[in-house]
Design a protein around this motif. Sequence first.
Motif, PDB file in Angstrom:
ATOM      1  N   PRO A  24       0.783  -1.228   0.000  1.00  0.00           N
ATOM      2  CA  PRO A  24       0.000   0.000   0.000  1.00  0.00           C
ATOM      3  C   PRO A  24       0.821   1.287   0.000  1.00  0.00           C
ATOM      4  CG  PRO A  24      -0.152  -1.137   2.113  1.00  0.00           C
ATOM      5  CD  PRO A  24       0.505  -2.073   1.159  1.00  0.00           C
ATOM      6  N   ASN A  25       0.301   2.235  -0.741  1.00  0.00           N
ATOM      7  CA  ASN A  25       0.831   3.608  -0.829  1.00  0.00           C
ATOM      8  C   ASN A  25       2.132   3.727  -1.638  1.00  0.00           C
ATOM      9  OD1 ASN A  25      -1.277   4.784   0.831  1.00  0.00           O
ATOM     10  ND2 ASN A  25      -0.321   3.698   2.519  1.00  0.00           N
ATOM     11  N   LEU A  26       2.675   2.595  -2.081  1.00  0.00           N
ATOM     12  CA  LEU A  26       3.895   2.691  -2.898  1.00  0.00           C
ATOM     13  C   LEU A  26       3.571   3.217  -4.297  1.00  0.00           C
ATOM     14  CD1 LEU A  26       5.707  -0.519  -1.661  1.00  0.00           C
ATOM     15  CD2 LEU A  26       6.449   1.851  -1.307  1.00  0.00           C
ATOM     16  N   GLY A  27       2.300   3.116  -4.675  1.00  0.00           N
ATOM     17  CA  GLY A  27       1.874   3.681  -5.966  1.00  0.00           C
ATOM     18  C   GLY A  27       1.804   5.202  -5.947  1.00  0.00           C
TER      19      GLY A  27
ATOM     20  N   LEU B  71       3.464  11.575  -3.448  1.00  0.00           N
ATOM     21  CA  LEU B  71       2.795  12.358  -2.403  1.00  0.00           C
ATOM     22  C   LEU B  71       3.387  12.112  -1.016  1.00  0.00           C
ATOM     23  CD1 LEU B  71      -0.976  11.773  -3.356  1.00  0.00           C
ATOM     24  CD2 LEU B  71       0.451  13.756  -3.903  1.00  0.00           C
ATOM     25  N   ARG B  72       4.393  11.226  -0.924  1.00  0.00           N
ATOM     26  CA  ARG B  72       4.875  10.810   0.406  1.00  0.00           C
ATOM     27  C   ARG B  72       6.126  11.560   0.851  1.00  0.00           C
ATOM     28  NH1 ARG B  72       4.363   4.481   1.158  1.00  0.00           N
ATOM     29  NH2 ARG B  72       4.468   5.128   3.339  1.00  0.00           N
ATOM     30  N   GLU B  73       6.621  11.222   2.049  1.00  0.00           N
ATOM     31  CA  GLU B  73       7.720  11.961   2.675  1.00  0.00           C
ATOM     32  C   GLU B  73       8.988  11.898   1.832  1.00  0.00           C
ATOM     33  OE1 GLU B  73       5.946   9.281   4.030  1.00  0.00           O
ATOM     34  OE2 GLU B  73       6.220   9.336   6.203  1.00  0.00           O
ATOM     35  N   LYS B  74       9.371  13.056   1.307  1.00  0.00           N
ATOM     36  CA  LYS B  74      10.565  13.118   0.442  1.00  0.00           C
ATOM     37  C   LYS B  74      11.837  12.812   1.223  1.00  0.00           C
ATOM     38  CE  LYS B  74       8.907  15.368  -3.516  1.00  0.00           C
ATOM     39  NZ  LYS B  74       8.075  14.182  -3.804  1.00  0.00           N
TER      40      LYS B  74
ATOM     41  N   GLY C 178      12.819  10.309  -1.155  1.00  0.00           N
ATOM     42  CA  GLY C 178      13.435  11.143  -2.184  1.00  0.00           C
ATOM     43  C   GLY C 178      12.440  11.495  -3.274  1.00  0.00           C
ATOM     44  N   ASP C 179      12.930  11.597  -4.497  1.00  0.00           N
ATOM     45  CA  ASP C 179      12.050  11.959  -5.615  1.00  0.00           C
ATOM     46  C   ASP C 179      11.595  10.732  -6.393  1.00  0.00           C
ATOM     47  OD1 ASP C 179      11.795  14.709  -5.278  1.00  0.00           O
ATOM     48  OD2 ASP C 179      13.805  15.034  -6.097  1.00  0.00           O
TER      49      ASP C 179
END
Length: 145
Positions: free
Chosen positions: A11-14, A18-21, A25-26
């Motif tokens: 989950p959320n890897l897609g 939008l997640r914590e840089k 990272g980018d």
Amino acid sequence: MQMKVMVINGPNLGRLDLREKNFYGDINYADIESAIQSQAQSLGIYVDIRQSNDEAEIISWLHEAAEQKMPLIFNPAAFTHYSYAIRDAVVMLKAPSIEVHLSNPLSREEFRHTSVISGVVNGTIAGFGLDSYRLALTQITKLVK
Ligand code: DQA
């Protein structure tokens, strides 16, 4: 015959965009797919790359990998830390499996310090960004031989 490896991302890897840089990272999901594809190509193996936010779907894919005796590279994402149902499905696998993480969960919040998956896979690679996947692919070819 060409080796076939299943790669499952949780989950959320897609939505890494939008997640914590500071942790990811980018990197975005397309970067994960292309890093895996190009490493697989240079190793001469076939990869079936999937991502789901749904625990039940991931469990069905693990059953499929078990039935087909496919080796597995697995980033269970947050399920790493609490899904006994996913752990039980990993136990059923018939081929080697490696847990991967982009970040190093041990350097993050305390709830991430527990992995219910690590004890039932061949090994874990964490903290190296896209290289975690590249290293896992190289290692899985050695484990399968
Ligand atoms: C992660 C680490 C997990 O703690 C987190 O929930 C993720 C990503 C990683 O690849 O660093 O979603 O698995």
